[in-house]
Design an enzyme around this catalytic site. Sequence first.
Site, PDB file in Angstrom:
ATOM      1  N   ASP A 144       0.829  -1.209   0.000  1.00  0.00           N
ATOM      2  CA  ASP A 144       0.000   0.000   0.000  1.00  0.00           C
ATOM      3  C   ASP A 144       0.866   1.263   0.000  1.00  0.00           C
ATOM      4  O   ASP A 144       2.008   1.233   0.448  1.00  0.00           O
ATOM      5  CB  ASP A 144      -0.915  -0.041   1.231  1.00  0.00           C
ATOM      6  N   GLY A 145       0.281   2.345  -0.496  1.00  0.00           N
ATOM      7  CA  GLY A 145       0.943   3.657  -0.437  1.00  0.00           C
ATOM      8  C   GLY A 145       1.549   4.118  -1.754  1.00  0.00           C
ATOM      9  O   GLY A 145       2.269   5.109  -1.785  1.00  0.00           O
ATOM     10  N   ASN A 146       1.229   3.417  -2.849  1.00  0.00           N
ATOM     11  CA  ASN A 146       1.796   3.795  -4.153  1.00  0.00           C
ATOM     12  C   ASN A 146       1.259   5.146  -4.631  1.00  0.00           C
ATOM     13  O   ASN A 146       2.027   6.014  -5.044  1.00  0.00           O
ATOM     14  CB  ASN A 146       1.497   2.708  -5.188  1.00  0.00           C
ATOM     15  N   GLY A 147      -0.076   5.314  -4.554  1.00  0.00           N
ATOM     16  CA  GLY A 147      -0.705   6.565  -4.987  1.00  0.00           C
ATOM     17  C   GLY A 147      -0.256   7.735  -4.121  1.00  0.00           C
ATOM     18  O   GLY A 147       0.064   8.822  -4.630  1.00  0.00           O
TER      19      GLY A 147
ATOM     20  N   TRP B 147       2.464   7.964  -2.371  1.00  0.00           N
ATOM     21  CA  TRP B 147       3.890   8.241  -2.642  1.00  0.00           C
ATOM     22  C   TRP B 147       4.020   9.191  -3.833  1.00  0.00           C
ATOM     23  O   TRP B 147       4.796  10.150  -3.796  1.00  0.00           O
ATOM     24  CB  TRP B 147       4.620   6.925  -2.915  1.00  0.00           C
TER      25      TRP B 147
ATOM     26  N   HIS C 166       2.497   3.401  -9.112  1.00  0.00           N
ATOM     27  CA  HIS C 166       2.332   1.970  -9.396  1.00  0.00           C
ATOM     28  C   HIS C 166       3.543   1.418 -10.131  1.00  0.00           C
ATOM     29  O   HIS C 166       4.029   0.325  -9.847  1.00  0.00           O
ATOM     30  CB  HIS C 166       1.061   1.725 -10.216  1.00  0.00           C
TER      31      HIS C 166
ATOM     32  N   ARG D  72     -11.729   2.133  -8.904  1.00  0.00           N
ATOM     33  CA  ARG D  72     -10.836   3.244  -9.262  1.00  0.00           C
ATOM     34  C   ARG D  72     -11.128   3.731 -10.677  1.00  0.00           C
ATOM     35  O   ARG D  72     -11.774   3.046 -11.459  1.00  0.00           O
ATOM     36  CB  ARG D  72      -9.391   2.771  -9.160  1.00  0.00           C
TER      37      ARG D  72
ATOM     38  N   LEU E 132      11.627 -20.327  -4.838  1.00  0.00           N
ATOM     39  CA  LEU E 132      10.613 -19.432  -4.279  1.00  0.00           C
ATOM     40  C   LEU E 132       9.313 -19.464  -5.093  1.00  0.00           C
ATOM     41  O   LEU E 132       9.354 -19.364  -6.325  1.00  0.00           O
ATOM     42  CB  LEU E 132      11.168 -17.994  -4.274  1.00  0.00           C
TER      43      LEU E 132
ATOM     44  N   ARG F 158      -4.919  -2.155   8.756  1.00  0.00           N
ATOM     45  CA  ARG F 158      -6.102  -2.960   8.419  1.00  0.00           C
ATOM     46  C   ARG F 158      -5.696  -4.172   7.600  1.00  0.00           C
ATOM     47  O   ARG F 158      -4.626  -4.195   7.012  1.00  0.00           O
ATOM     48  CB  ARG F 158      -7.053  -2.143   7.530  1.00  0.00           C
ATOM     49  N   LEU F 159      -6.618  -5.159   7.504  1.00  0.00           N
ATOM     50  CA  LEU F 159      -6.370  -6.319   6.639  1.00  0.00           C
ATOM     51  C   LEU F 159      -6.991  -6.138   5.256  1.00  0.00           C
ATOM     52  O   LEU F 159      -6.585  -6.811   4.300  1.00  0.00           O
ATOM     53  CB  LEU F 159      -6.915  -7.595   7.280  1.00  0.00           C
TER      54      LEU F 159
HETATM   55  C1  V07 Z   1       1.118  -4.110  -9.655  1.00  0.00           C
HETATM   56  C2  V07 Z   1       2.914  -2.719  -8.602  1.00  0.00           C
HETATM   57  C3  V07 Z   1       3.171  -3.071  -7.166  1.00  0.00           C
HETATM   58  C4  V07 Z   1       2.403  -2.223  -6.201  1.00  0.00           C
HETATM   59  C5  V07 Z   1       0.947  -2.557  -6.123  1.00  0.00           C
HETATM   60  C6  V07 Z   1       0.031  -2.090  -7.204  1.00  0.00           C
HETATM   61  C7  V07 Z   1       0.627  -1.906  -8.581  1.00  0.00           C
HETATM   62  C8  V07 Z   1       3.592  -6.538 -10.164  1.00  0.00           C
HETATM   63  C9  V07 Z   1       2.500  -7.177 -10.715  1.00  0.00           C
HETATM   64  C10 V07 Z   1       2.468  -8.511 -11.286  1.00  0.00           C
HETATM   65  C11 V07 Z   1       1.317  -9.275 -11.271  1.00  0.00           C
HETATM   66  C12 V07 Z   1       1.291 -10.545 -11.782  1.00  0.00           C
HETATM   67  C13 V07 Z   1       2.460 -11.079 -12.302  1.00  0.00           C
HETATM   68  C14 V07 Z   1       3.607 -10.357 -12.330  1.00  0.00           C
HETATM   69  C15 V07 Z   1       3.616  -9.070 -11.819  1.00  0.00           C
HETATM   70  C16 V07 Z   1       1.448  -6.267 -10.584  1.00  0.00           C
HETATM   71  C17 V07 Z   1      -0.648  -5.368 -10.692  1.00  0.00           C
HETATM   72  C18 V07 Z   1      -0.206  -4.226 -10.045  1.00  0.00           C
HETATM   73  C19 V07 Z   1      -2.066  -5.484 -11.100  1.00  0.00           C
HETATM   74  F1  V07 Z   1       2.472 -12.336 -12.783  1.00  0.00           F
HETATM   75  N1  V07 Z   1       3.254  -5.355  -9.710  1.00  0.00           N
HETATM   76  N2  V07 Z   1       1.939  -5.159  -9.963  1.00  0.00           N
HETATM   77  N3  V07 Z   1       0.160  -6.396 -10.961  1.00  0.00           N
HETATM   78  N4  V07 Z   1       1.548  -2.966  -9.007  1.00  0.00           N
END
Ligand code: V07
Length: 255
Positions: free
Chosen positions: A34-37, A39, A51, A85, A145, A208-209
Amino acid sequence: MIKVFQSLWNKKQEKTLPSLSKDNVPSHVAIIMDGNGRWANRRGLPRIVGHQTGMKAVKRAAIAADEIGVKYLTMYAFSTENWKRPKDEVDFLMRLPEEFLAIELEELIEKNVRIHMMGHPEDLPPHTIAAMEEAISRTRNNTGLVLNFALNYGSRRELKEAFRKAAEDIAAGRLSPEVFTEEWIDSHLQTSGIPDPDLLIRTGGELRLSNFMLWQLAYSELWFTDIYWPEFGRDHFYQAIAEYQRRTRRYGGLS
Ligand code: V07
């Protein structure tokens, strides 16, 4: 101190990183990113830049987790509530899995990482599903992993669907109420086959969860930080692990 990253540490990191025990590394760490927007707002940048920058932090967290022997890393990338959103922002977010995988998939394959997904793919755009499916199938036989992305995930929906299946199975005589146990529920959730998280990390300052893994987090240690996700790095990750190890220290290895 853990051997593998001893060699990677430089003198500066040695001072700033807490020393971790190689016993008692959490098997499963789950993260609410959380906190991307906020930031981005704080810097006068569009939310999507937050993001985009957050995506780089996903890579840092995966490397940090892998280095200390975490087996499962679950990242909350998109919740069932995030559809509310603005459309432009949702469209942008739905391109991130492809973008991340285009940049990182080869290296993840080399590092023996297995990509996994939980959530409801049926509502995602076809291009997002296609990228995920490719990553999942190309890493299917990897044994390192497990990088588990929660995409269009919501815990109440997950539970409701499991309970509905139980009701249908019971009504059809395929399931008896005695067999409807915690184990039955475990095995009908999206995390089937994955142990419950040992540690939940939430960045961005909220406590929060937010409908994330409500069943699976029943006994997890919770660690919250005010750091915004795009700023989250390996030092923060190891700080969380060190705190986890302090809380769950097993004196003499028993109980
Ligand atoms: C997203 C970047 C991280 C912060 C949270 C919101 C934005 C990586 C993925 C991703 C998803 C599936 C995958 C590989 C990478 C991702 C979304 C948003 C929707 F197989 N970051 N990221 N997917 N954010």
